[in-house]
Write a protein that holds these residues in place. Sequence first.
Motif, PDB file in Angstrom:
ATOM      1  N   MET A   5       0.839  -1.174   0.000  1.00  0.00           N
ATOM      2  CA  MET A   5       0.000   0.000   0.000  1.00  0.00           C
ATOM      3  C   MET A   5       0.887   1.241   0.000  1.00  0.00           C
ATOM      4  N   ASP A   6       0.712   2.085  -1.019  1.00  0.00           N
ATOM      5  CA  ASP A   6       1.475   3.319  -1.112  1.00  0.00           C
ATOM      6  C   ASP A   6       0.752   4.424  -0.357  1.00  0.00           C
ATOM      7  N   VAL A   7       1.520   5.174   0.412  1.00  0.00           N
ATOM      8  CA  VAL A   7       0.971   6.297   1.153  1.00  0.00           C
ATOM      9  C   VAL A   7       1.594   7.566   0.601  1.00  0.00           C
ATOM     10  N   THR A   8       0.760   8.563   0.306  1.00  0.00           N
ATOM     11  CA  THR A   8       1.246   9.839  -0.201  1.00  0.00           C
ATOM     12  C   THR A   8       1.688  10.705   0.964  1.00  0.00           C
ATOM     13  N   ILE A   9       2.913  11.209   0.866  1.00  0.00           N
ATOM     14  CA  ILE A   9       3.438  12.121   1.873  1.00  0.00           C
ATOM     15  C   ILE A   9       3.205  13.536   1.356  1.00  0.00           C
ATOM     16  N   HIS A  10       2.529  14.353   2.164  1.00  0.00           N
ATOM     17  CA  HIS A  10       2.323  15.750   1.807  1.00  0.00           C
ATOM     18  C   HIS A  10       3.505  16.539   2.356  1.00  0.00           C
ATOM     19  N   GLY A  11       4.503  16.759   1.517  1.00  0.00           N
ATOM     20  CA  GLY A  11       5.730  17.401   1.952  1.00  0.00           C
ATOM     21  C   GLY A  11       5.576  18.889   2.198  1.00  0.00           C
ATOM     22  N   ILE A  12       6.441  19.404   3.056  1.00  0.00           N
ATOM     23  CA  ILE A  12       6.501  20.840   3.329  1.00  0.00           C
ATOM     24  C   ILE A  12       7.951  21.290   3.199  1.00  0.00           C
ATOM     25  N   ASP A  13       8.147  22.596   3.047  1.00  0.00           N
ATOM     26  CA  ASP A  13       9.492  23.165   2.981  1.00  0.00           C
ATOM     27  C   ASP A  13      10.031  23.368   4.389  1.00  0.00           C
ATOM     28  N   VAL A  14      11.275  22.946   4.596  1.00  0.00           N
ATOM     29  CA  VAL A  14      11.937  23.101   5.902  1.00  0.00           C
ATOM     30  C   VAL A  14      13.372  23.529   5.664  1.00  0.00           C
ATOM     31  N   ILE A  15      13.844  24.455   6.476  1.00  0.00           N
ATOM     32  CA  ILE A  15      15.271  24.778   6.535  1.00  0.00           C
ATOM     33  C   ILE A  15      15.794  24.106   7.790  1.00  0.00           C
ATOM     34  N   ALA A  16      16.820  23.275   7.615  1.00  0.00           N
ATOM     35  CA  ALA A  16      17.365  22.516   8.739  1.00  0.00           C
ATOM     36  C   ALA A  16      18.888  22.589   8.736  1.00  0.00           C
ATOM     37  N   MET A  17      19.452  22.319   9.895  1.00  0.00           N
ATOM     38  CA  MET A  17      20.892  22.287  10.064  1.00  0.00           C
ATOM     39  C   MET A  17      21.304  20.843  10.359  1.00  0.00           C
ATOM     40  N   PHE A  18      22.353  20.375   9.708  1.00  0.00           N
ATOM     41  CA  PHE A  18      22.909  19.052   9.952  1.00  0.00           C
ATOM     42  C   PHE A  18      24.311  19.251  10.507  1.00  0.00           C
ATOM     43  N   ASN A  19      24.591  18.694  11.695  1.00  0.00           N
ATOM     44  CA  ASN A  19      25.933  18.887  12.256  1.00  0.00           C
ATOM     45  C   ASN A  19      26.867  17.758  11.824  1.00  0.00           C
ATOM     46  N   GLU A  20      28.121  17.835  12.236  1.00  0.00           N
ATOM     47  CA  GLU A  20      29.118  16.855  11.787  1.00  0.00           C
ATOM     48  C   GLU A  20      28.878  15.453  12.332  1.00  0.00           C
ATOM     49  N   GLN A  21      28.040  15.309  13.361  1.00  0.00           N
ATOM     50  CA  GLN A  21      27.674  13.986  13.866  1.00  0.00           C
ATOM     51  C   GLN A  21      26.460  13.420  13.132  1.00  0.00           C
ATOM     52  N   GLY A  22      25.907  14.178  12.181  1.00  0.00           N
ATOM     53  CA  GLY A  22      24.757  13.727  11.413  1.00  0.00           C
ATOM     54  C   GLY A  22      23.419  14.032  12.074  1.00  0.00           C
ATOM     55  N   GLU A  23      23.441  14.776  13.168  1.00  0.00           N
ATOM     56  CA  GLU A  23      22.194  15.145  13.844  1.00  0.00           C
ATOM     57  C   GLU A  23      21.506  16.260  13.063  1.00  0.00           C
ATOM     58  N   ILE A  24      20.177  16.211  13.058  1.00  0.00           N
ATOM     59  CA  ILE A  24      19.371  17.167  12.300  1.00  0.00           C
ATOM     60  C   ILE A  24      18.642  18.091  13.265  1.00  0.00           C
ATOM     61  N   ARG A  25      18.645  19.393  12.948  1.00  0.00           N
ATOM     62  CA  ARG A  25      17.878  20.352  13.740  1.00  0.00           C
ATOM     63  C   ARG A  25      17.088  21.245  12.796  1.00  0.00           C
ATOM     64  N   PRO A  26      15.756  21.079  12.757  1.00  0.00           N
ATOM     65  CA  PRO A  26      14.951  21.967  11.921  1.00  0.00           C
ATOM     66  C   PRO A  26      14.948  23.383  12.494  1.00  0.00           C
ATOM     67  N   LEU A  27      15.063  24.374  11.613  1.00  0.00           N
ATOM     68  CA  LEU A  27      15.113  25.771  12.033  1.00  0.00           C
ATOM     69  C   LEU A  27      13.836  26.536  11.664  1.00  0.00           C
ATOM     70  N   TYR A  28      13.334  26.305  10.454  1.00  0.00           N
ATOM     71  CA  TYR A  28      12.128  26.965   9.950  1.00  0.00           C
ATOM     72  C   TYR A  28      11.289  25.949   9.182  1.00  0.00           C
ATOM     73  N   ALA A  29       9.966  26.092   9.260  1.00  0.00           N
ATOM     74  CA  ALA A  29       9.057  25.257   8.483  1.00  0.00           C
ATOM     75  C   ALA A  29       8.019  26.153   7.824  1.00  0.00           C
ATOM     76  N   LYS A  30       7.741  25.902   6.550  1.00  0.00           N
ATOM     77  CA  LYS A  30       6.719  26.666   5.835  1.00  0.00           C
ATOM     78  C   LYS A  30       5.485  25.777   5.718  1.00  0.00           C
ATOM     79  N   ILE A  31       4.437  26.163   6.447  1.00  0.00           N
ATOM     80  CA  ILE A  31       3.228  25.349   6.532  1.00  0.00           C
ATOM     81  C   ILE A  31       2.051  26.149   5.990  1.00  0.00           C
ATOM     82  N   LYS A  32       1.348  25.554   5.040  1.00  0.00           N
ATOM     83  CA  LYS A  32       0.196  26.210   4.417  1.00  0.00           C
ATOM     84  C   LYS A  32      -0.812  26.629   5.485  1.00  0.00           C
ATOM     85  N   GLY A  33      -1.226  27.882   5.439  1.00  0.00           N
ATOM     86  CA  GLY A  33      -2.184  28.409   6.401  1.00  0.00           C
ATOM     87  C   GLY A  33      -1.523  29.075   7.599  1.00  0.00           C
ATOM     88  N   TYR A  34      -0.233  28.812   7.809  1.00  0.00           N
ATOM     89  CA  TYR A  34       0.507  29.408   8.925  1.00  0.00           C
ATOM     90  C   TYR A  34       1.666  30.269   8.440  1.00  0.00           C
TER      91      TYR A  34
END
Length: 91
Positions: free
Chosen positions: A1-30
């Motif tokens: 079963m395929d599930v559609t992902i409704h993607g959004i725009d995000v600006i994120a930072m990735f550090n040298e250990q590979g950890e991810i930290r989202p900084l900004y998200a663009k969400i429709k309506g917000y």
Amino acid sequence: MDVTIHGIDVIAMFNEQGEIRPLYAKIKGYGTIKIERVINVDDAPFTGRGNVLEFVCEYVLKNMTNMFKLRYHVKEHMWSVPGLQTDDKES
């Protein structure tokens, strides 16, 4: 079963250990939301270990602190918000 992902725009930072930290998200309506703090990061429920990371994020909107969940789909390199629907029709 395929599930559609409704993607959004995000600006994120990735550090040298590979950890991810989202900084900004663009969400429709917000618009663009500045993520003030990541409260927790874990595997999203029912997605398999390491497939989807779920971030519990804190942001400020109209002088009120709020929280929302943001998911990073590792294999697809895509961000989404659980439960968010879009008006776009995809075929």
